[in-house]
Write a protein that holds these residues in place. Structure first.
Motif, PDB file in Angstrom:
ATOM      1  N   CYS A 424       0.060   0.195  -6.592  1.00  0.00           N
ATOM      2  CA  CYS A 424       1.125   1.190  -6.489  1.00  0.00           C
ATOM      3  C   CYS A 424       2.300   0.724  -7.342  1.00  0.00           C
ATOM      4  O   CYS A 424       2.703  -0.442  -7.263  1.00  0.00           O
ATOM      5  N   MET A 425       2.843   1.610  -8.162  1.00  0.00           N
ATOM      6  CA  MET A 425       3.976   1.269  -9.007  1.00  0.00           C
ATOM      7  C   MET A 425       5.141   2.203  -8.675  1.00  0.00           C
ATOM      8  O   MET A 425       4.953   3.415  -8.550  1.00  0.00           O
ATOM      9  N   ASP A 426       6.311   1.611  -8.492  1.00  0.00           N
ATOM     10  CA  ASP A 426       7.501   2.422  -8.277  1.00  0.00           C
ATOM     11  C   ASP A 426       8.674   1.769  -8.998  1.00  0.00           C
ATOM     12  O   ASP A 426       8.540   0.705  -9.606  1.00  0.00           O
ATOM     13  N   THR A 427       9.811   2.418  -8.975  1.00  0.00           N
ATOM     14  CA  THR A 427      11.010   1.913  -9.651  1.00  0.00           C
ATOM     15  C   THR A 427      12.079   1.640  -8.615  1.00  0.00           C
ATOM     16  O   THR A 427      12.360   2.486  -7.765  1.00  0.00           O
ATOM     17  N   ARG A 428      12.664   0.451  -8.679  1.00  0.00           N
ATOM     18  CA  ARG A 428      13.709   0.055  -7.749  1.00  0.00           C
ATOM     19  C   ARG A 428      14.920  -0.417  -8.550  1.00  0.00           C
ATOM     20  O   ARG A 428      14.841  -1.430  -9.256  1.00  0.00           O
ATOM     21  N   GLN A 429      15.996   0.358  -8.474  1.00  0.00           N
ATOM     22  CA  GLN A 429      17.228   0.062  -9.208  1.00  0.00           C
ATOM     23  C   GLN A 429      16.950  -0.111 -10.698  1.00  0.00           C
ATOM     24  O   GLN A 429      17.460  -1.034 -11.343  1.00  0.00           O
ATOM     25  N   GLY A 430      16.115   0.780 -11.214  1.00  0.00           N
ATOM     26  CA  GLY A 430      15.819   0.776 -12.643  1.00  0.00           C
ATOM     27  C   GLY A 430      14.774  -0.231 -13.081  1.00  0.00           C
ATOM     28  O   GLY A 430      14.447  -0.295 -14.267  1.00  0.00           O
ATOM     29  N   GLN A 431      14.238  -1.015 -12.133  1.00  0.00           N
ATOM     30  CA  GLN A 431      13.260  -2.048 -12.455  1.00  0.00           C
ATOM     31  C   GLN A 431      11.882  -1.623 -11.945  1.00  0.00           C
ATOM     32  O   GLN A 431      11.736  -1.257 -10.779  1.00  0.00           O
ATOM     33  N   PRO A 432      10.819  -1.639 -12.804  1.00  0.00           N
ATOM     34  CA  PRO A 432       9.476  -1.294 -12.317  1.00  0.00           C
ATOM     35  C   PRO A 432       8.923  -2.391 -11.405  1.00  0.00           C
ATOM     36  O   PRO A 432       9.032  -3.582 -11.723  1.00  0.00           O
ATOM     37  N   TRP A 433       8.352  -1.969 -10.276  1.00  0.00           N
ATOM     38  CA  TRP A 433       7.739  -2.892  -9.321  1.00  0.00           C
ATOM     39  C   TRP A 433       6.271  -2.518  -9.150  1.00  0.00           C
ATOM     40  O   TRP A 433       5.906  -1.348  -9.207  1.00  0.00           O
ATOM     41  N   LEU A 434       5.448  -3.523  -8.884  1.00  0.00           N
ATOM     42  CA  LEU A 434       4.023  -3.323  -8.664  1.00  0.00           C
ATOM     43  C   LEU A 434       3.652  -3.876  -7.292  1.00  0.00           C
ATOM     44  O   LEU A 434       4.090  -4.963  -6.909  1.00  0.00           O
ATOM     45  N   THR A 435       2.836  -3.117  -6.567  1.00  0.00           N
ATOM     46  CA  THR A 435       2.369  -3.536  -5.245  1.00  0.00           C
ATOM     47  C   THR A 435       0.857  -3.425  -5.213  1.00  0.00           C
ATOM     48  O   THR A 435       0.299  -2.417  -5.648  1.00  0.00           O
ATOM     49  N   TRP A 436       0.188  -4.476  -4.714  1.00  0.00           N
ATOM     50  CA  TRP A 436      -1.274  -4.475  -4.701  1.00  0.00           C
ATOM     51  C   TRP A 436      -1.800  -5.442  -3.638  1.00  0.00           C
ATOM     52  O   TRP A 436      -1.051  -6.211  -3.046  1.00  0.00           O
ATOM     53  N   SER A 437      -3.085  -5.397  -3.432  1.00  0.00           N
ATOM     54  CA  SER A 437      -3.749  -6.257  -2.456  1.00  0.00           C
ATOM     55  C   SER A 437      -4.355  -7.457  -3.166  1.00  0.00           C
ATOM     56  O   SER A 437      -4.938  -7.325  -4.243  1.00  0.00           O
ATOM     57  N   THR A 438      -4.236  -8.639  -2.573  1.00  0.00           N
ATOM     58  CA  THR A 438      -4.750  -9.861  -3.179  1.00  0.00           C
ATOM     59  C   THR A 438      -5.361 -10.740  -2.089  1.00  0.00           C
ATOM     60  O   THR A 438      -4.998 -10.600  -0.914  1.00  0.00           O
ATOM     61  N   PRO A 439      -6.294 -11.646  -2.406  1.00  0.00           N
ATOM     62  CA  PRO A 439      -6.873 -12.521  -1.376  1.00  0.00           C
ATOM     63  C   PRO A 439      -5.795 -13.334  -0.661  1.00  0.00           C
ATOM     64  O   PRO A 439      -4.906 -13.899  -1.306  1.00  0.00           O
ATOM     65  N   GLN A 440      -5.876 -13.383   0.654  1.00  0.00           N
ATOM     66  CA  GLN A 440      -4.853 -14.063   1.443  1.00  0.00           C
ATOM     67  C   GLN A 440      -4.759 -15.541   1.092  1.00  0.00           C
ATOM     68  O   GLN A 440      -3.675 -16.114   1.077  1.00  0.00           O
ATOM     69  N   ALA A 441      -5.891 -16.168   0.802  1.00  0.00           N
ATOM     70  CA  ALA A 441      -5.907 -17.600   0.501  1.00  0.00           C
ATOM     71  C   ALA A 441      -5.772 -17.878  -0.990  1.00  0.00           C
ATOM     72  O   ALA A 441      -5.892 -19.026  -1.411  1.00  0.00           O
TER      73      ALA A 441
END
Length: 512
Positions: A424-441
């Motif tokens: 998921c990509m969104d913009t926060r205060q003009g800065q692009p952010w990326l959110t994703w799932s990754t292995p916990q360990a």
């Protein structure tokens, strides 16, 4: 036809309709492919200079390139094809000269002069010279600058050398860099290949059957065709993989109709999970843990032995001269499996760095089951809630990571990242952010299979040589990863942090 293909004989076929290698001699055309082929031929024959062909893995770029070369041979075109793009700079130019039948001197200026002389001689004879570089996404910036220099070989009216770069979508992102704007400005044609539609898949399967000797009795039902489209997205390589499994099922059942049940079994069996975690059941197929169908046992065993032999050879477990050493093959297969030994259990694992993980949602298995630390990033339903906030239920053994993207990373890969279904990509205060799932360990690089997987990805990127893939994550691998990280605007740590792992897995781990 040998015994290995006895199932094809039972189906009345004289050859495999769905081989795993490019088959330019049995070419299936669609209006889209015909249009791209005609336009590329026009650019070459009109001597317009620089063209581009891009498509995802397995879409048929190499097959189209070979068809283009075949068609142009009869039109007074002299072609050179370079597919070893791990050669860079002067070595790449030497490969170009060699394919044109010239001898390289080792000096850039003299080699370009020799090539220019060759091109002028062919131009006087009325011949057109074409250079095709396949897998061009592996070219470095310096090699692309060399391509720009070759584009400058021209007369007052025409380009002496026609150049076609063929590669994966990463090539588009490379050429979009500001530093390559001079080369990009010379681009006269960009062809993109797309997956087959449902109707085209049905026509394609029928065409492949008929060209392999079928009398028309073999049938792909409409609902089975829809399942094939959903699973493959119309990518020919994946269609071949699944349809090849279907043929074994037809022969074992002494049937001639591929229905939805057979298609589901073939799809399920064709899915490959390198790290042992079950894949998403996208089409309601029985999970991979089920017992194999009897008609696929022989094929599955052959594939397992081949995989074991390849891993053993890569990691030093099988001597090339011991092709029938079953003990060595078994050892190689064991190497690919997770080991419960204490040396592996106590090995340190990479974890999510605190400064990087701005938002981390820990994920626990409600049943208390053990987590799978190196499960591939998949597209779980409901991974994100509103916006990019993690949903309540998450896959076991994984965490959700959110971090800002550097300007260079966003510039090079932002558009492709935004298209991925499981990030998921969104913009926060003009800065692009990326959110994703990754292995916990994290990614445990002490596991040789995990290390080899990322090493292979780095060879696809071009910072590591194929012969250097050994499953041991050492200084050489760290330097290759640092180059990858530095060129994409990441922190050059030399370790597979969550974002580096995501980018490598999504864009450089190649489907086989």
């Amino acid at each position: 036809m040998n015994a290995r293909n006895s199932h094809l004989v039972a189906l009345g076929l004289v050859r495999n309709p769905f081989p795993y290698t490019p088959d330019a001699g049995c070419y299936f055309s669609t209006p889209h492919l015909d249009e791209q082929l005609v336009e590329l031929q026009h650019c070459v024959l009109s001597r317009k200079g620089f063209s581009l062909l891009t498509a995802e893995v397995g879409m048929g770029k190499s097959t189209l390139v070979r068809r283009l070369m075949t068609d142009l041979t009869a039109k007074n075109v002299v072609s050179a094809l370079v597919f070893n793009t791990f050669l860079q700079g002067p070595e790449l130019l030497a490969a170009v000269l060699q394919d044109f039948g010239l001898k390289a001197t080792g000096t850039l200026s003299s080699d370009i002069s020799a090539l220019n002389t060759f091109l002028l001689a062919n131009h006087r004879e009325g011949k057109t010279c074409l250079l095709i570089i396949d897998d061009a996404q592996n070219l470095s910036a310096s090699s692309l600058e060399l391509i720009r220099l070759l584009c400058n070989l021209e007369t007052d009216q025409e380009k002496l050398l026609q150049i076609l770069l063929a590669g994966q979508p990463e090539l588009e992102e490379m050429l979009s860099q500001h530093s390559l704007r001079q080369l990009r400005s010379r681009l006269v044609k960009h062809s993109r290949l797309y997956g087959l539609t449902s109707t085209e898949i049905a026509d394609y399967v029928r065409f492949r059957f008929e060209s392999s000797g079928s009398d028309g009795s073999l049938v792909l039902q409409t609902d089975a065709c829809q399942l094939l489209l959903r699973e493959t997205q119309g990518v020919p390589r994946q269609i071949h993989l699944i349809m090849d499994r279907c043929l074994y099922g037809l022969a074992a059942r002494n049937g001639n109709v591929i229905d939805s049940n057979l298609m589901k079994e073939a799809i399920n069996d064709s899915r490959v999970n390198l790290v042992g975690a079950p894949t998403a059941d996208a089409v309601g197929v029985v999970p991979p843990a089920r017992a194999r169908q009897p008609w696929l046992v022989a094929a599955a065993f052959a594939g397992l032995v081949a995989t074991g032999a390849a891993l053993g050879s890569r990691f030093g477990g099988v001597d090339a001269g011991r092709g029938q050493d079953h003990g060595a093959v078994a050892e190689a297969i064991a190497l690919a499996a997770p080991s419960p030994g204490p040396e592996l259990a106590s090995a340190p694992q990479a974890t999510v760095p605190a400064p990087v993980a701005q938002t981390v949602a820990a994920v626990s298995d409600a049943s208390g089951g053990a987590a799978t630390p190196d499960a591939p990033v998949m597209a779980p339903q409901g991974l994100f809630g509103t916006g990019c906030e993690p949903a309540t239920e998450q896959p076991a053994g994984r965490i959700v990571v959110s971090q800002p993207l550097a300007e260079r990373t966003h510039q090079l890969l932002g558009a492709r990242l935004a298209r991925l279904a499981d990030v998921c990509m969104d913009t926060r205060q003009g800065q692009p952010w990326l959110t994703w799932s990754t292995p916990q360990a994290g990614h445990d690089l002490n596991k040789r299979l995990t290390a080899a997987r990322f090493q292979i990805a780095l060879t696809e990127y071009g910072s590591l040589l194929p012969r250097e893939v050994d499953g041991l994550w050492g200084e050489r691998s760290r330097r290759a990863l640092q180059q990858f990280q530095n060129e994409l605007g990441l922190s050059p740590s030399g370790e597979v942090d969550p974002l580096s792992g995501l980018l490598l897995e999504k864009f450089y781990v190649q489907e086989q």
